[in-house]
Write a protein that holds these residues in place. Structure first.
Motif, PDB file in Angstrom:
ATOM      1  N   GLY A 149       0.817  -1.213   0.000  1.00 35.30           N
ATOM      2  CA  GLY A 149       0.000   0.000   0.000  1.00 35.30           C
ATOM      3  C   GLY A 149       0.845   1.255   0.000  1.00 35.30           C
ATOM      4  O   GLY A 149       1.739   1.410   0.836  1.00 35.30           O
TER       5      GLY A 149
ATOM      6  N   ARG B 236     -11.687   4.368   1.199  1.00 36.51           N
ATOM      7  CA  ARG B 236     -10.842   5.477   0.756  1.00 36.51           C
ATOM      8  C   ARG B 236      -9.944   5.057  -0.396  1.00 36.51           C
ATOM      9  O   ARG B 236      -9.694   5.834  -1.331  1.00 36.51           O
ATOM     10  N   SER B 237      -9.466   3.818  -0.367  1.00 41.59           N
ATOM     11  CA  SER B 237      -8.607   3.335  -1.450  1.00 41.59           C
ATOM     12  C   SER B 237      -9.332   3.352  -2.790  1.00 41.59           C
ATOM     13  O   SER B 237      -8.713   3.597  -3.836  1.00 41.59           O
ATOM     14  N   TYR B 238     -10.632   3.084  -2.789  1.00 39.98           N
ATOM     15  CA  TYR B 238     -11.372   3.094  -4.047  1.00 39.98           C
ATOM     16  C   TYR B 238     -11.403   4.501  -4.660  1.00 39.98           C
ATOM     17  O   TYR B 238     -11.352   4.651  -5.882  1.00 39.98           O
TER      18      TYR B 238
ATOM     19  N   PRO C  30      -2.955   1.495  -4.090  1.00 37.83           N
ATOM     20  CA  PRO C  30      -3.625   2.052  -2.910  1.00 37.83           C
ATOM     21  C   PRO C  30      -3.740   0.989  -1.826  1.00 37.83           C
ATOM     22  O   PRO C  30      -3.747  -0.208  -2.120  1.00 37.83           O
ATOM     23  N   ARG C  31      -3.825   1.409  -0.599  1.00 33.89           N
ATOM     24  CA  ARG C  31      -3.784   0.455   0.514  1.00 33.89           C
ATOM     25  C   ARG C  31      -4.779  -0.684   0.286  1.00 33.89           C
ATOM     26  O   ARG C  31      -5.987  -0.469   0.212  1.00 33.89           O
TER      27      ARG C  31
ATOM     28  N   GLU D 158       0.824   5.613  -0.258  1.00 31.35           N
ATOM     29  CA  GLU D 158       0.072   6.855  -0.105  1.00 31.35           C
ATOM     30  C   GLU D 158       1.008   8.032  -0.317  1.00 31.35           C
ATOM     31  O   GLU D 158       2.228   7.870  -0.350  1.00 31.35           O
TER      32      GLU D 158
ATOM     33  N   HIS E 153      -8.979   6.638  -4.309  1.00 27.41           N
ATOM     34  CA  HIS E 153      -7.633   6.794  -4.856  1.00 27.41           C
ATOM     35  C   HIS E 153      -7.542   6.085  -6.209  1.00 27.41           C
ATOM     36  O   HIS E 153      -6.925   6.599  -7.159  1.00 27.41           O
TER      37      HIS E 153
ATOM     38  N   VAL F  51      -9.088  -4.284  -4.381  1.00 26.84           N
ATOM     39  CA  VAL F  51      -8.108  -3.240  -4.730  1.00 26.84           C
ATOM     40  C   VAL F  51      -7.052  -3.786  -5.696  1.00 26.84           C
ATOM     41  O   VAL F  51      -6.870  -3.232  -6.791  1.00 26.84           O
TER      42      VAL F  51
END
Length: 269
Positions: free
Chosen positions: A136, A236-238, A155-156, A138, A240, A162
């Motif tokens: 992951g 949140r990763s989605y 992304p994480r 950031e 990103h 993901v």
């Protein structure tokens, strides 16, 4: 953590953890269907089986345990959790998965984290194995997007969806359609009178009692705020992913009825 510190941390992770990966498979058309294992996938399969069979698709985790897997014949498969690369579970779901994947007779690429490639060669030797960096990252978008494009991380990855989406983008697909991504975990989240957190994540296939017991064991000692924080990281990763996809001219479309994911454009399959 601000973007500057997050970027420095991600650079360190790349230096210490990222490993060389081979070239990605070439896309087979412009569209791919990524199949999450949420319960809504049953309705999607019932209504759109011909489309799933005729379009390059990607399966994840224990999907091969469902009989319909051998009708759909996914072109790609993603395993990410360390559980998939451990020792035999004496006839449990892990052994059944390995037996099912050993029966695959069509061209299928299995993506595995680079650090588990050696174990994957032992347990999934009959498949076309491709490693990826399950790391992951950031920080500033300019930095992370360049790292993503180089296959150094993503992304994480708090959910297998993901890496599945990122691998689809990395192969060059221009339209990534998501199915079976219910992500409605909060509906089933509860706490017992003994302060034990219960998080039931139903799938389109039936989980065995043994698998449910393993999941309950994994959640022992985990607190509610830790579970909710994990959910937040995934969602949140989605977002990103959306920013990265747009920078690559890729559309990520969510065709999952009732999905809790608020990042992707919604469509009907």
């Amino acid at each position: 953590m601000n973007n500057f510190l997050a970027t420095l941390k991600s650079i360190a992770k790349i230096v210490l953890q990222s490993r060389p990966v081979k070239n990605m498979p070439a896309p087979e058309g412009s569209r791919i269907i990524v199949m999450g294992n949420g319960p809504s996938l049953n309705d999607t399969i019932a209504s759109h089986l011909p489309l799933l069979k005729s379009t390059p698709s990607m399966a994840v985790n224990f999907a091969a345990l469902a009989p319909v897997f051998f009708d759909i014949r996914p072109r790609y498969y993603v395993l990410a959790d360390p559980h998939f690369f451990g020792a035999s579970d004496n006839g449990g779901n892990l052994d059944k998965l390995r037996q099912a994947l050993a029966r695959v007779e069509w061209k299928m690429t299995l993506f595995v984290p680079a650090k588990f490639l050696k174990a994957a060669r032992k347990h999934y030797s009959g498949l076309d194995l491709k490693p990826f960096n399950f790391i992951g990252l950031e920080g500033y978008d300019a930095f992370t997007h360049a790292a993503f494009s180089a296959g150094l991380g993503m992304p994480r990855p708090r959910n297998v969806l993901v890496p599945a989406i990122m691998l689809a983008i990395g192969m060059g697909y221009k339209e990534v359609v998501i199915t079976g991504a219910d992500h409605s975990w909060m509906k089933t989240l509860s706490v017992t009178d003994d302060n034990e957190v219960v998080s039931v994540q139903p799938h389109f296939y039936a989980d065995s009692d043994r698998e449910l017991s393993r999941i309950r064991h994994d959640y022992q000692g985990i607190r509610l705020h830790e579970v909710v924080e994990s959910f937040a990281i995934a969602f949140r990763s989605y977002h990103h992913i959306v920013r990265y996809a747009r920078s690559r001219g890729v559309r990520v479309l969510n065709a999952t009825p009732g999905s809790f994911i608020d990042a992707f454009e919604r469509i009907k399959l």
